[in-house]
Design an enzyme around this catalytic site. Structure first.
Site, mmCIF file in Angstrom:
data_model
loop_
_atom_site.group_PDB
_atom_site.id
_atom_site.type_symbol
_atom_site.label_atom_id
_atom_site.label_comp_id
_atom_site.label_asym_id
_atom_site.label_seq_id
_atom_site.Cartn_x
_atom_site.Cartn_y
_atom_site.Cartn_z
ATOM 1 N N LYS A 77 0.815 -1.195 0.000
ATOM 2 C CA LYS A 77 0.000 0.000 0.000
ATOM 3 C C LYS A 77 0.862 1.262 0.000
ATOM 4 O O LYS A 77 1.987 1.189 0.498
ATOM 5 C CB LYS A 77 -0.930 -0.002 1.210
ATOM 6 C CG LYS A 77 -0.195 0.049 2.558
ATOM 7 C CD LYS A 77 -1.159 0.202 3.683
ATOM 8 C CE LYS A 77 -1.533 1.620 3.911
ATOM 9 N NZ LYS A 77 -0.590 2.365 4.768
ATOM 10 N N LYS A 124 1.587 -10.300 10.959
ATOM 11 C CA LYS A 124 1.742 -10.237 12.416
ATOM 12 C C LYS A 124 1.290 -11.552 13.041
ATOM 13 O O LYS A 124 0.244 -12.098 12.685
ATOM 14 C CB LYS A 124 0.936 -9.070 12.999
ATOM 15 C CG LYS A 124 1.547 -7.704 12.653
ATOM 16 C CD LYS A 124 0.851 -6.595 13.410
ATOM 17 C CE LYS A 124 1.186 -5.212 12.830
ATOM 18 N NZ LYS A 124 2.400 -4.621 13.328
ATOM 19 N N GLU A 135 -2.471 4.383 17.691
ATOM 20 C CA GLU A 135 -1.042 4.649 17.501
ATOM 21 C C GLU A 135 -0.613 5.825 18.364
ATOM 22 O O GLU A 135 -1.403 6.747 18.592
ATOM 23 C CB GLU A 135 -0.778 5.010 16.043
ATOM 24 C CG GLU A 135 -1.209 3.974 15.052
ATOM 25 C CD GLU A 135 -0.752 4.379 13.668
ATOM 26 O OE1 GLU A 135 0.400 4.104 13.331
ATOM 27 O OE2 GLU A 135 -1.542 5.011 12.957
ATOM 28 N N ASP A 148 -5.455 5.356 5.068
ATOM 29 C CA ASP A 148 -4.108 4.906 5.469
ATOM 30 C C ASP A 148 -4.174 3.642 6.328
ATOM 31 O O ASP A 148 -3.312 2.782 6.222
ATOM 32 C CB ASP A 148 -3.422 6.031 6.259
ATOM 33 C CG ASP A 148 -1.965 5.710 6.585
ATOM 34 O OD1 ASP A 148 -1.250 5.257 5.671
ATOM 35 O OD2 ASP A 148 -1.541 5.908 7.738
ATOM 36 N N HIS A 203 -5.482 -2.275 6.999
ATOM 37 C CA HIS A 203 -5.199 -3.051 8.209
ATOM 38 C C HIS A 203 -6.467 -3.439 9.001
ATOM 39 O O HIS A 203 -6.651 -4.593 9.371
ATOM 40 C CB HIS A 203 -4.245 -2.294 9.132
ATOM 41 C CG HIS A 203 -3.008 -1.807 8.429
ATOM 42 N ND1 HIS A 203 -2.355 -2.537 7.470
ATOM 43 C CD2 HIS A 203 -2.288 -0.663 8.543
ATOM 44 C CE1 HIS A 203 -1.299 -1.870 7.028
ATOM 45 N NE2 HIS A 203 -1.241 -0.721 7.663
HETATM 46 C C1 BG6 Z 1 1.246 1.921 7.941
HETATM 47 C C2 BG6 Z 1 0.650 3.314 7.916
HETATM 48 O O1 BG6 Z 1 0.649 1.119 6.963
HETATM 49 O O2 BG6 Z 1 1.025 1.327 9.218
HETATM 50 C C3 BG6 Z 1 1.240 4.153 9.026
HETATM 51 O O3 BG6 Z 1 0.913 3.920 6.656
HETATM 52 C C4 BG6 Z 1 1.067 3.470 10.357
HETATM 53 O O4 BG6 Z 1 0.624 5.447 9.048
HETATM 54 C C5 BG6 Z 1 1.614 2.039 10.303
HETATM 55 O O5 BG6 Z 1 1.731 4.225 11.345
HETATM 56 C C6 BG6 Z 1 1.288 1.278 11.578
HETATM 57 O O6 BG6 Z 1 1.918 0.033 11.548
HETATM 58 P P1 BG6 Z 1 2.261 -0.738 12.908
HETATM 59 O O7 BG6 Z 1 2.807 -2.056 12.470
HETATM 60 O O8 BG6 Z 1 3.250 0.112 13.641
HETATM 61 O O9 BG6 Z 1 0.984 -0.853 13.674
#
Ligand code: BG6
Length: 488
Positions: A146, A180, A214, A233, A238
């Protein structure tokens, strides 16, 4: 080798000097090397525009590992790893330069895996360049991640360009959440335990919550992020991926096609959110200045490079309904945001209340059971149950207790690999199960576009929330209007 053998690869990284390659790919490849997962004959070829030779690239790789790995480099492992690396200078917009790759790949010995670690605006160029140079073979693969588009239309355009050169079974679309450990564990939890397989529908489950909170803010990515927003995003990919794993029917096998087709059915069953219901089903937020772990941090509009009039969301919460037999009347509440009060990714399955309460003399209501799956950090699975407090009182006293399975405690001798390690390895193995099919991505965009269009139509500013909190109060109201509350 630590696992079943697979073909050696020529792993070609386009954009080898870029952030994704240096921060994620090289570190993940090094970790795979450390655990002996890289096939001995495998070569890694870095491609970028900068004038550089292979020793120069190896030096950059060394610095990147020092910067982004949280551990000291093991000299023997580094020696083995660096001997695989070579560099090739190619301007990806110049078609005639791709033929240089001929000297680096050998289809008779290795499978060519092309990792597109560049902006999607270059995908068309790379595909054409590879095609025209005749450097590909029918076994070659391509890996992309992505953003695969910005909406359904742009996603189709990218997929169409790629499809001119690579067949669908040669294309590996990454969503790093699918690598994951805890997301994969959902398959085991749901389909290897009868206690869950038989208690996983509208008869027993009241509602489901998925939170991906986050701590990070925009981290120098303001331009990309402002054009994208948290819905596209994080939620389009996700969170919807997690949702499909929770909601899908049991696939017939673990093969890619079985899993993909079950996930697509869920995506197709998502009830559309449109201009008519967007206000009652969604909450958009944007962080203002606040405190993270006691330190002041700027608001979204004060970040470096910010357009102070932006109405892009950094937080989104939704109520999602799945119109199928299994999930009728069971809402899924999804929320995700930047600069929240902690990094926390979890799924909470809230079971229904009991039909009759035999402890009613002491407890007017019994809290329902919950299954909490902690995806990160502190991976684990927790079940909340009521237990009798030991004692000989006349009345039975109950207490909410946890059956707690912490991965780090239970699997002390197993290393929890990161999402990238798993997925890069699977791409090298040629196993498409954990990658996204074109139909899946396009179906997800169809659903997301409808929300985005409804928001655009409303033209409302997002609701402010101070950095370091759990998002706007309206996100609590989204559940409160249904008589529910977010976990924790
Ligand atoms: C990415 C996004 O796909 O995933 C980011 O573009 C985000 O904005 C990140 O911070 C989060 O990934 P993780 O593995 O840290 O939860």
């Amino acid at each position: 080798m630590s696992s079943k053998t697979y073909n050696p690869c020529d792993l070609v990284i386009y954009g080898a000097l870029g952030d994704l390659s240096r921060r994620k790919l090289l570190t993940c490849l090094y970790r795979l090397e450390l655990s002996n997962f890289i096939e001995p004959e495998t070569c890694i070829i870095g491609i970028d525009r900068m004038e550089l030779d292979s020793p120069g690239f190896i030096e950059i790789a060394h610095k990147s590992l020092q910067e982004f790995l949280n551990t000291e480099l093991d000299e023997a492992v580094w020696k083995r790893f660096s001997s695989r690396l070579s560099y090739l200078q190619i301007d990806l917009t110049q078609m005639d330069q791709y033929s240089k790759l001929q000297d680096f790949v050998d289809h008779s010995k290795r499978v060519m895996v092309n990792y597109f670690a560049v902006s999607p605006v270059l995908f068309k160029n790379i595909c054409q360049g590879l095609d025209q140079s005749g450097v590909l073979s029918s076994t070659s693969r391509m890996v992309m991640e992505k953003p695969i588009g910005h909406d359904l239309k742009s996603s189709r355009e990218i997929n169409d360009e790629v499809a001119k050169v690579f067949k669908e079974d040669q294309v590996f679309r990454i969503d790093h959440y699918l690598g994951k450990e805890t997301v994969l564990n959902l398959l085991a939890l749901r389909f290897a335990n009868s206690i869950f397989t038989t208690n996983w529908d509208h008869n027993t489950i009241d509602h489901v919550q998925i939170t991906v909170a986050e701590e990070v803010g925009i981290e120098g990515r303001w331009e990309y992020f402002d054009h994208t927003g948290q819905l596209r995003d994080m939620l389009q990919n996700h969170l919807l991926q997690i949702l499909t794993f929770v909601a899908m029917e049991p696939p017939a096998t673990l093969e890619a096609q079985s899993i993909h087709s079950e996930k697509i059915k869920v995506l197709k069953a998502l009830r559309p959110i449109t201009a008519k219901n967007v206000k009652e089903k969604t909450v958009r937020g944007q962080y203002t200045a606040g405190y993270m772990k006691g330190k002041p941090v700027p608001g979204y509009l004060e970040e470096e490079g910010a357009n102070t009039k932006s109405i892009t969301e950094s937080f989104v919460a939704l109520r999602v309904d799945i119109d199928n037999w299994r999930w009728a009347g069971v809402p899924f509440y999804l929320r995700t945001g930047k600069r929240m009060n902690g990094k926390r990714t979890e799924i909470v399955i809230n079971f229904k209340r009991l039909p009759h309460n035999i402890f009613r003399d002491s407890y007017r209501e019994l809290p329902p059971n919950k299954l909490i799956i902690h995806l990160q950090p502190n991976e684990g699975v927790e079940i909340q149950v009521l237990n009798k407090i030991p004692g000989i009182d006349e009345n039975i006293k109950l207490q909410k207790t946890k059956l707690d399975l912490s991965f780090s405690e239970t699997f002390k001798n197993s290393r929890i690999f990161g999402g990238y390690e798993k997925l890069v390895l699977e791409a090298m193995r040629g196993n498409p199960t954990l990658f996204l099919s074109r139909e899946e991505i396009e179906q997800a965009w169809t659903w997301i576009d409808s929300i985005q269009n409804a928001w655009t139509h409303l033209l409302e500013s997002p609701i402010s929330y101070p950095a370091g909190t759990w998002g706007p109060i309206a996100s609590d109201s989204l559940l409160a209007q249904d008589g529910r509350a977010w976990e924790g």
